[in-house]
Write an enzyme that holds these catalytic residues in place. Structure first.
Site, PDB file in Angstrom:
ATOM      1  N   ASN A  78      -2.691  -6.182   1.444  1.00 21.31           N
ATOM      2  CA  ASN A  78      -2.059  -7.021   0.426  1.00 21.31           C
ATOM      3  C   ASN A  78      -1.100  -6.180  -0.396  1.00 21.31           C
ATOM      4  OD1 ASN A  78      -2.800  -9.679   0.391  1.00 21.31           O
ATOM      5  ND2 ASN A  78      -4.501  -9.427  -1.024  1.00 21.31           N
ATOM      6  N   CYS A  79       0.077  -6.689  -0.691  1.00 20.14           N
ATOM      7  CA  CYS A  79       0.958  -6.030  -1.659  1.00 20.14           C
ATOM      8  C   CYS A  79       0.299  -6.180  -3.023  1.00 20.14           C
ATOM      9  CB  CYS A  79       2.335  -6.654  -1.670  1.00 20.14           C
ATOM     10  SG  CYS A  79       3.399  -5.962  -2.974  1.00 20.14           S
ATOM     11  N   VAL A  80      -0.069  -5.060  -3.622  1.00 20.56           N
ATOM     12  CA  VAL A  80      -0.829  -5.103  -4.868  1.00 20.56           C
ATOM     13  C   VAL A  80      -0.035  -5.755  -5.992  1.00 20.56           C
ATOM     14  CG1 VAL A  80      -0.200  -2.743  -5.577  1.00 20.56           C
ATOM     15  CG2 VAL A  80      -2.328  -3.773  -6.389  1.00 20.56           C
TER      16      VAL A  80
END
Length: 129
Positions: A78-80
């Site tokens: 996931n893109c944080v």
């Protein structure tokens, strides 16, 4: 055989992006290709929440991602930044920010665009959905 990195920009429900990405990834792996990782970006991070509860007669795309990761040891990243903006919080971010709850499935890890760039460097193609 080719090495792919898959980028999912669409949510689990409301668009066909996630289902199409999952089916492409499954077909690629069945055909002998490698998938470096699946990177969830923008609204794609909604694929990782524990609070997805599709109706019993609907396809559970989130479960599909979890099964794919377990069966093929494919990293789901996931893109944080995109996740935190959308209220998608891992246990680590919850602890660091004093939150009592988190909602990211254990099959997903939080990462940054650095993971995407590193994956692109090691892959032959970036496939975006």
């Amino acid at each position: 055989m080719s090495k792919f990195i898959i980028q999912v920009n669409g949510p689990a429900y409301g668009s066909s992006a996630s289902v199409n990405a999952l089916r492409f990834t499954q077909a690629s792996l069945r055909s002998g290709h490698d998938v470096v990782c699946v990177f969830f970006y923008q609204d794609g991070v909604y694929n990782s929440t524990d609070f997805n509860l599709p109706a019993s007669d609907e396809y559970d795309v989130v479960m599909g991602w979890k099964q794919l990761a377990a069966l093929h040891q494919v990293s789901l990243v996931n893109c944080v930044s995109a996740a935190l903006r959308r209220g998608i919080v891992s246990q680590q971010e919850a602890l660091e920010n004093g939150l009592s709850h988190w909602n990211v499935q254990s099959s997903f890890i939080m990462g940054g665009l650095g993971e995407l760039v590193t994956g692109i460097e090691s892959a032959d193609r970036l496939i975006c959905f």
